[in-house]
Structures are given as C-alpha cells and as structure tokens.
Design an enzyme around this catalytic site. Sequence first.
Site, mmCIF file in Angstrom:
data_model
loop_
_atom_site.group_PDB
_atom_site.id
_atom_site.type_symbol
_atom_site.label_atom_id
_atom_site.label_comp_id
_atom_site.label_asym_id
_atom_site.label_seq_id
_atom_site.Cartn_x
_atom_site.Cartn_y
_atom_site.Cartn_z
ATOM 1 N N ASP A 285 3.444 -4.424 8.191
ATOM 2 C CA ASP A 285 2.216 -3.651 8.049
ATOM 3 C C ASP A 285 1.037 -4.606 8.243
ATOM 4 O O ASP A 285 0.720 -5.407 7.375
ATOM 5 C CB ASP A 285 2.193 -2.999 6.655
ATOM 6 C CG ASP A 285 0.870 -2.297 6.363
ATOM 7 O OD1 ASP A 285 -0.069 -2.419 7.173
ATOM 8 O OD2 ASP A 285 0.784 -1.638 5.311
ATOM 9 N N HIS B 20 0.874 -1.174 0.000
ATOM 10 C CA HIS B 20 0.000 0.000 0.000
ATOM 11 C C HIS B 20 0.917 1.233 0.000
ATOM 12 O O HIS B 20 2.018 1.183 0.553
ATOM 13 C CB HIS B 20 -0.835 -0.053 1.279
ATOM 14 C CG HIS B 20 -1.870 1.019 1.409
ATOM 15 N ND1 HIS B 20 -1.579 2.300 1.794
ATOM 16 C CD2 HIS B 20 -3.212 0.989 1.207
ATOM 17 C CE1 HIS B 20 -2.688 3.016 1.834
ATOM 18 N NE2 HIS B 20 -3.697 2.246 1.483
HETATM 19 N N1 7TS Z 1 -1.469 -0.656 4.659
HETATM 20 C C1 7TS Z 1 -2.374 -1.474 4.116
HETATM 21 C C2 7TS Z 1 -1.987 -2.889 3.744
HETATM 22 C C3 7TS Z 1 -3.682 -1.028 3.917
HETATM 23 O O1 7TS Z 1 -4.593 -1.844 3.387
HETATM 24 C C4 7TS Z 1 -4.016 0.301 4.280
HETATM 25 C C5 7TS Z 1 -5.382 0.884 4.016
HETATM 26 C C6 7TS Z 1 -3.037 1.103 4.870
HETATM 27 C C7 7TS Z 1 -1.766 0.590 5.031
HETATM 28 C C8 7TS Z 1 -3.332 2.469 5.373
HETATM 29 O O2 7TS Z 1 -4.207 2.414 6.447
HETATM 30 P P1 7TS Z 1 -4.845 3.712 7.088
HETATM 31 O O3 7TS Z 1 -5.825 3.207 8.075
HETATM 32 O O4 7TS Z 1 -3.746 4.489 7.723
HETATM 33 O O5 7TS Z 1 -5.485 4.469 5.970
HETATM 34 N N2 7TS Z 1 -6.051 0.286 2.952
HETATM 35 C C9 7TS Z 1 -7.172 0.754 2.353
HETATM 36 C C10 7TS Z 1 -7.804 0.052 1.325
HETATM 37 O O6 7TS Z 1 -7.426 -1.012 0.874
HETATM 38 N N3 7TS Z 1 -8.886 0.769 0.930
HETATM 39 O O7 7TS Z 1 -8.957 1.874 1.666
HETATM 40 C C11 7TS Z 1 -7.902 1.880 2.557
#
Ligand code: 7TS
Length: 402
Positions: free
Chosen positions: A196, A119
């Site tokens: 992560d 991500h």
């Molecule tokens: N890492 C992974 C693997 C994720 O799926 C996400 C968010 C993040 C980091 C970031 O997380 P946050 O809570 O700080 O935003 N993934 C997604 C998704 O797949 N669709 O919307 C957010």
Amino acid sequence: MDINEIRKQFPVLDQQVYGKPLVYLDNAATTQKPLCVIERERDYYLHENCNIHRGVHYLSQMATEAYENARKTVARFINAPESHEIVFTRGTTESLNLLATSLGYLLSPKKVLVTAMEHHSNLVPWQQMVQRHGGELLVVPMDDNGVLDLQAYEELLKRGPQIVAMAHVSNTLATINPVKEMIKLAHHYGALAVVDGAQSMAHLPIDVQDLDCDFFVFSGHKMYAPMGIGGLYGKTEWLEKMPPYQFGGEMVDTVSFEKTTFNKLPFKFEAGTPNVGAALGLETAIKFIENFDRQEVAQHEDTLVAATMEGLSKIEGMRFIGQAPERSGLVSFIIDGIHPYDLGTIIDKMGVAVRTGHHCAEPVMTRFGIPGTVRASFAVYNSLEEVNILVHAVNRAANMLR
Ligand code: 7TS
C-alpha cells in the site's frame, strides 16, 4: 528549494481562515494541487473532452492517446516493466478492493497476513474476503515505537498465508516499513506481496522491480494530483490469471447472451468510462514531482518533521505516537489529559489545519490505548515558519485546555 516560489503554484494556500493565514498540515489526507495540475484538467475539458477507446473521430483518438500516455508516465515513475501492468482506479481503496475481490475469486485464500498499522482500506477488504472463505486474518505485531516485529512476521509466514498486504509508510505512525525485505521473505514462504503506497508515492522514490512486489497501489490525490484517480501495479503473470472484478463496457472482448470474453490487460480491469481528465492531471502531478530533486524534498520534509518534534517536545505531557528510526512525512502526538479532538478544534481557530482522530486506523489506536492522535503531515510547500505557528498554536491550546 524556494518555498515561496513553490507556494505560488498552490493558490489555495494563500488564504485566511478565521482571519488567520491558513497553515495546511493535513497532507497525508490529501495534498493541495498545483496550478499545472488544475490547468491540465481544465484544458482537457476545454479542448479534449471525449470518451476514450471507442471513437473513430479525432477528439476520441486524441483523448485515448493522452490517457494511454498518462499510463506510460505512471509506469515509468514507479519503474513498472510494462504499461499494461498499470490499472487506473479511483485510488488506493478501490485498488485494494479490486485485489481482495479478484484474488479472492482466484485463490479462495484461507489466510491473509496484514500488519498492525494498516489503514482500514488495507485491512477490511482482506478481512471480509478471508472471512467469506472461512479463513482468518493474521496480523504482524509492532513495538511501542511503531516498528514491526520481523521475527513474529517470519513466524506468521510459516503458517502459510497466501497473501501479505503491508503499508509502505504508515499514515498514523509515519513508519517506513522495510518492505523490500518483507517482500523477499513473503516470497520465500510462497505468499504474494501487496504494498500500500498511499503514503509513500509523494515522498519516496518507488521502484516496483527493485521491491519485487506483486502489487503496488496508490492514490493520486495524495501526490498533488486530482481526486478520483489512482492506480494498481500488478505483475503481468498475476494480472493475466486474475478474473475481472467489475463488469461492463470496455472490459469485454465479445459478448453474447450465453458468454462473454474479456479484453486484454489492463482494460480487463477498467470497466466503464474512466476519469480521463484526472488521469491527465496525475501525469502532470508526476512531472511536477519529477521537477524537484527528490532527495532535497525528502530532506526538507525531514527537517520539518524534526523541527516539529523538537518544538512540541517542550510541551508538558507530550507523547509522540510513532518513533521508528525510519519515518516519513508526518508527526502524530497526544498530550496527557487532553482529547485530540479538542486540541485540533482549537488550533483550527488559529488557522492550523491538522487531522485528529484514529485516521482510519482504529486498531493502531487500540494498540496504543489512546482515543486518537493529532497528526501534522507535510508536503513540499510547507515551511519552518508554519512549523513555528503549529508549535505555538499547540502550546496555547494546551494551556487553555489544562
Ligand atoms: N492506505 C493508506 C496508508 C492511507 O493513508 C490511505 C488514506 C488509504 C490507504 C486510502 O486512500 P484513499 O485515497 O483510497 O482514501 N489515508 C488518509 C488519511 O490518513 N487521512 O485521510 C485519508
């Protein structure tokens, strides 16, 4: 597991959109929140709201104790040896920015290794940090099924990255990476290992001691907790060495115009007033998850994934993106000649909420030579009936778009 009973705890699911029952399959973006979590946060604001760690009065002491108990619950949930190894943050993104910035100050790394399926939150902070130090980002490649090339991984480790950052579960491909093995190899070559866990916390049991990761990050809102809360686990020896990345109240020990000394762990990394209500909601969400037999939940979600793939595979031109043998929680696909966005827009009108696009993992789409995918992602409250509605909706939409 009685899905109807579980769904009663999620009032948001019981609604119609465009005159159709809502089928919520965007759980990888954020899960819905059970009543117990909503009520815990509400209760905090009704009876306990107070700034913490700084008041001598009753409410402040109560709120401080509740917040610190929430930290202990998180530590227990992921089997962290010490609760001071849990830093509360806004979520995965903030945790990773904390790490990239602070480890950047500490190590000035010239090489950081990430995987091809990250991500953007587990890619851009590292990329920006190494570039600032005149270094380079190394990338572990993957095959057409979305499985990492572990031989290439070892070769890249020989080039001496100081840090390896890897997704536990991919948010686009569903791949469960062999993180324990990868962490062991990272350590063998002298690199720190960051996991992560944004997509794994709600689905897999996490044991940071068994994994032996140096850091593990997650978001509460993807595991039935409120938005605006998440965390960072770090081994004490590293958290002690790392400089703070945000400065202000609470994270200091003594301050003069000439010099500041910092508070002990974990407060050194928690500058300013934290989201206390959400932390209490996170604690309740953990208890909500723990109320289930986690293996049974995983089996249920696997059944939904298998039924989705089975149903969709009959559609002409269907291509699944991500077919690793070890997967969790979601199905990503495209249909030949149909743009994912068009498909998502049409099935939305049929009440089905899925995510379309690159899911903040643009390099994954580039790797597969596609503009994006349609992604259906599951949680404990989803049912086979909803899978049938999804499959039927995709079928109809595909026929309309052809
Ligand atoms: N890492 C992974 C693997 C994720 O799926 C996400 C968010 C993040 C980091 C970031 O997380 P946050 O809570 O700080 O935003 N993934 C997604 C998704 O797949 N669709 O919307 C957010």
